[in-house]
Structure formats: C-alpha cells, structure tokens
Design an enzyme around this catalytic site. Sequence first.
Site, PDB file in Angstrom:
ATOM      1  N   TYR A 120       3.574  57.796  72.992  1.00 27.63           N
ATOM      2  CA  TYR A 120       3.947  59.004  73.727  1.00 27.63           C
ATOM      3  C   TYR A 120       5.253  59.567  73.148  1.00 27.63           C
ATOM      4  CZ  TYR A 120       4.501  61.973  77.875  1.00 27.63           C
ATOM      5  OH  TYR A 120       4.621  63.028  78.736  1.00 27.63           O
TER       6      TYR A 120
ATOM      7  N   LYS B 156      -0.917  60.395  86.127  1.00 27.58           N
ATOM      8  CA  LYS B 156      -2.203  60.728  85.515  1.00 27.58           C
ATOM      9  C   LYS B 156      -3.336  60.193  86.397  1.00 27.58           C
ATOM     10  CE  LYS B 156       0.734  62.168  82.495  1.00 27.58           C
ATOM     11  NZ  LYS B 156       1.110  61.440  81.301  1.00 27.58           N
TER      12      LYS B 156
ATOM     13  N   ARG C  83      17.395  52.718  98.013  1.00 29.95           N
ATOM     14  CA  ARG C  83      17.297  52.460  96.570  1.00 29.95           C
ATOM     15  C   ARG C  83      16.754  51.061  96.282  1.00 29.95           C
ATOM     16  NH1 ARG C  83      21.813  51.637  94.291  1.00 29.95           N
ATOM     17  NH2 ARG C  83      22.887  53.273  95.468  1.00 29.95           N
TER      18      ARG C  83
ATOM     19  N   ASP D 252       1.214  50.377  77.339  1.00 27.04           N
ATOM     20  CA  ASP D 252       1.140  51.576  78.173  1.00 27.04           C
ATOM     21  C   ASP D 252      -0.355  51.900  78.281  1.00 27.04           C
ATOM     22  OD1 ASP D 252       0.935  54.176  79.135  1.00 27.04           O
ATOM     23  OD2 ASP D 252       2.759  54.863  78.131  1.00 27.04           O
TER      24      ASP D 252
HETATM   25  C1  LIG Z   1       2.361  61.138  80.721  1.00 29.85           C
HETATM   26  C2  LIG Z   1       2.587  59.877  79.992  1.00 29.85           C
HETATM   27  C3  LIG Z   1       3.816  59.218  80.088  1.00 29.85           C
HETATM   28  C4  LIG Z   1       4.967  59.783  80.885  1.00 29.85           C
HETATM   29  O1  LIG Z   1       4.683  59.797  82.236  1.00 29.85           O
HETATM   30  P1  LIG Z   1       5.397  60.838  83.263  1.00 29.85           P
HETATM   31  O2  LIG Z   1       4.818  60.420  84.561  1.00 29.85           O
HETATM   32  O3  LIG Z   1       4.991  62.203  82.828  1.00 29.85           O
HETATM   33  O4  LIG Z   1       6.848  60.618  83.148  1.00 29.85           O
HETATM   34  C5  LIG Z   1       3.951  58.031  79.417  1.00 29.85           C
HETATM   35  N1  LIG Z   1       2.953  57.501  78.678  1.00 29.85           N
HETATM   36  C6  LIG Z   1       1.761  58.122  78.562  1.00 29.85           C
HETATM   37  C7  LIG Z   1       0.707  57.498  77.736  1.00 29.85           C
HETATM   38  C8  LIG Z   1       1.542  59.324  79.220  1.00 29.85           C
HETATM   39  O5  LIG Z   1       0.364  59.931  79.086  1.00 29.85           O
END
Ligand SMILES: *Cc1c(COP(=O)(O)O)cnc(C)c1O
Length: 415
Positions: A130, A229, A77, A204
């Site tokens: 998001y 992504k 962890r 983000d």
């Molecule tokens: C997909 C996404 C998230 C969340 O990410 P996960 O890996 O699915 O938990 C957060 N912010 C944005 C802009 C996203 O496209």
Amino acid sequence: MMWARKVALLMKADSPKPSKPKHLGLDTLAVRGGERRQNGHDAVTVPIVCTATYGFSGTSEMRDHFEGRIAREEYGRYGNPTVRAAEAKVAALEGSETAALFDSGMSAITSTLWAMLKPGDHIVLTSDCYRRTRQFVKTVLARYGIESTFVDPSDYDAIDRAIVDGKTRLLLTESPTNPYLHVVDVVRLAEIAQRHRRVKLIIDSTLATPVNQRPLELGADLVIHSCTKYIAGHNDVLAGAVCGSEPLVQALRDFRGMVGGVLDPHAAYLLLRGAKTLGLRMQRHNQSALAIARFLERHPGVERVYYPGLESHPNHAVARSQMKGFGGMVSFLVQGDLDTCSRFIDACELPSIGPSMGGVETLIEQTALMSFYELTTEERLQLGIRDNLVRLSVGIEDTQDLIDDLEQALRRATQ
Ligand SMILES: *Cc1c(COP(=O)(O)O)cnc(C)c1O
C-alpha cells in the site's frame, strides 16, 4: 514492566503458535462473535457506550483497579466496551487470540511498525505494498534510523537474501496486493521468517478478508486489516485492526494508549454492524468479481485482466491453494490510451468513481489519475502503472447489471 522493555522481550521471543481453530462457523462468528447475551440493557445489539471517562465508586475501587485486582474501564484512550466488543468480533473472525482496533488502517500499520521497531532495526517489505505504508517506511521510519528493503513479491530468494540476521525484525507484505492482485505464498514467507528466527511476519490481509484467507493458520505472526474495506463493508467508516497473540497485541494496545489512534465507539458500532454480514457479502463479492473478470477477459475492448481467480493470473495456483475465494477486486487494461480509459470510466453509470474498495457499492478508478495523479506517464510506467489501468471494486449489486453497464461503457469508449 516498562513498555519499551516489554516490546524488546517480545521481539526476542519465538513466534507464538497460532490459536486453535474455532468450532463455530464464520457466519455464526460474524453475527455473534464478541457480543454477549447480557449487556446490562437486554439489548440484542451492542450498545454504543459514549463516554470519554469512567467513574469509580471510591478510592478503594481505584486501588483495586490500578493494582490489578479487578478488570474495569478507566479512560477512553485505554478502552471502551463497544470497541472491545468489536475487537472480540474481529479476533473471532480472524481466528486470532485477540485483536486491537485503531481509528484507521494506516493507524494500525504505523502504530505496529513504530511499536515493534527501534533505531538500527531493518524491515523487509514487498515492493507493491500500500502506497502510504511504503511512504511511512521510506520517510518517517528512515528519519529514526530504521532501515528498509523493498523486494519483488514474486522473488522468494530475493526476500530471503534481503533479511539481515540480527538486524531484520519484520517482514511485511500484503496479499493480494493492489492494483495487480499479486498473491504471495504466505507459507513460504513464514518458512523464510522462521528460518531466520527473530523475524516476525506481518500480513496486511485487507483485500482477502478472513473469509478468503487465514494468514495466522499459514504461519504469520500478525494480521492487519483496513476494516474500512470489507470487514465494515459499507463505505461509511474508517477503522484498522491488528490480530495476533495476546502478548504482541497487548504491547500494541499499550502503545495505542500513548500515541492515541483509538477507535470511536460510534465507529466501532458501525464496524460491529457491518461485520455481521461479512460472510454473505464476500460470497457475492467473490462470485460477481469472478464473473466480471471472465466477461472482461473475453471482451475485445479489454487488453488484459488481473484477477487471481482467472487461470491466466500468474499466481492462480498459489491463490487456489491459500484462498477460499478470490475477492472482489478486479483490475484490467482498457484497449487504448489514457483518454480512451477516461471515456470508459465516465461512461460507466452504476459504479461510483472514487478511491477505496470493499464496500457494498461498486467503485471504479483509473489508477493513473487517482492514486498516482501527480506522476508523469513515464514515472507511472516505472512503477508499473499503465495509463489505461482500471481498478474495479465489485460491490454486491446484481452481477448482470454490473456486466451490462461495463459492456455499454466499453462500447461507448472504444467506438
Ligand atoms: C486502504 C488500505 C490501507 C489503509 O487503510 P485506511 O483504513 O484507509 O487507513 C492499508 N492497507 C491496504 C491494503 C488498504 O487497502
């Protein structure tokens, strides 16, 4: 030092300066970043170190470790060599001093907000963040006495006014946003955050990737990615990253050591492998998405296209000044109603129908039926989601094949 005290001190400190730009090119960093020539096995790739815990040679080594005289692993962890290599690669790509990985993008976001906010604090977010981020702030953080204000991302005066001196600690936004691909002026937000001091700016940057946009160089304090992504890029792994200065990110690692949310070494390996081609993939995503956006904009079966690379996009000028490419996401309104749009989606043969984005496979979704399925048409409209809105995550297939497929699907749906 106690964890809470460390965070309190960090939240009072002035924003750290962005780290110096690296001299190696992004593709070199994608392939080599975070990886050592010697890893004990003469392996060219980073080994998956599959262990939950680590053994000590004796009690004196244990003492050396706990008293800080040697750096080594202790328990899964708190660290893992494969995960550390992946963290170093993501940091190299983002040009940040360091990075911490989490087991999903949401885990990175929620851990960061939990770690940096306390009861009585206030956070300002842009209204098209998001969906799960908004939900977490409005439901979970609110229960712990952390207040929030959501502001239109194009109204910089409103963002400025929303900040309450002495109370507001964080300003969080995405750029580009989803599904309308709104691009916020990060330099302007950084100026606002710095003018109020004590307010940290978190971007983000998932949709932009470090190839297209470098928020730390524009004045942000932390950059978050859903590596699920583009960074991992193959629709095969969930991961999240927070990039920034060593003291801030170390506080998040300490927090992660308490709440969990650690990335598995197998997932870290997939992330390392996927990230090696980030530069190549983004070139194709950028080119293909622009070509598809231009094709859709000319097509009579399409009412409107949202893509920051198009001159018609309201934030095109900001996007040009702040981004190297405009990314692989294209949103558009099919001419017609919910059913016409569904017919179009069903008539597409190449893209997979599904949520998420940023992988090599093209994905398509009718936003009204996917992310907002439980709402009525009226409720969706209030959120700005039209029934005929399509979100396309352009993959790296041949551009012409994708255009041909979209063309035949539009013809079939609107006939
Ligand atoms: C997909 C996404 C998230 C969340 O990410 P996960 O890996 O699915 O938990 C957060 N912010 C944005 C802009 C996203 O496209």
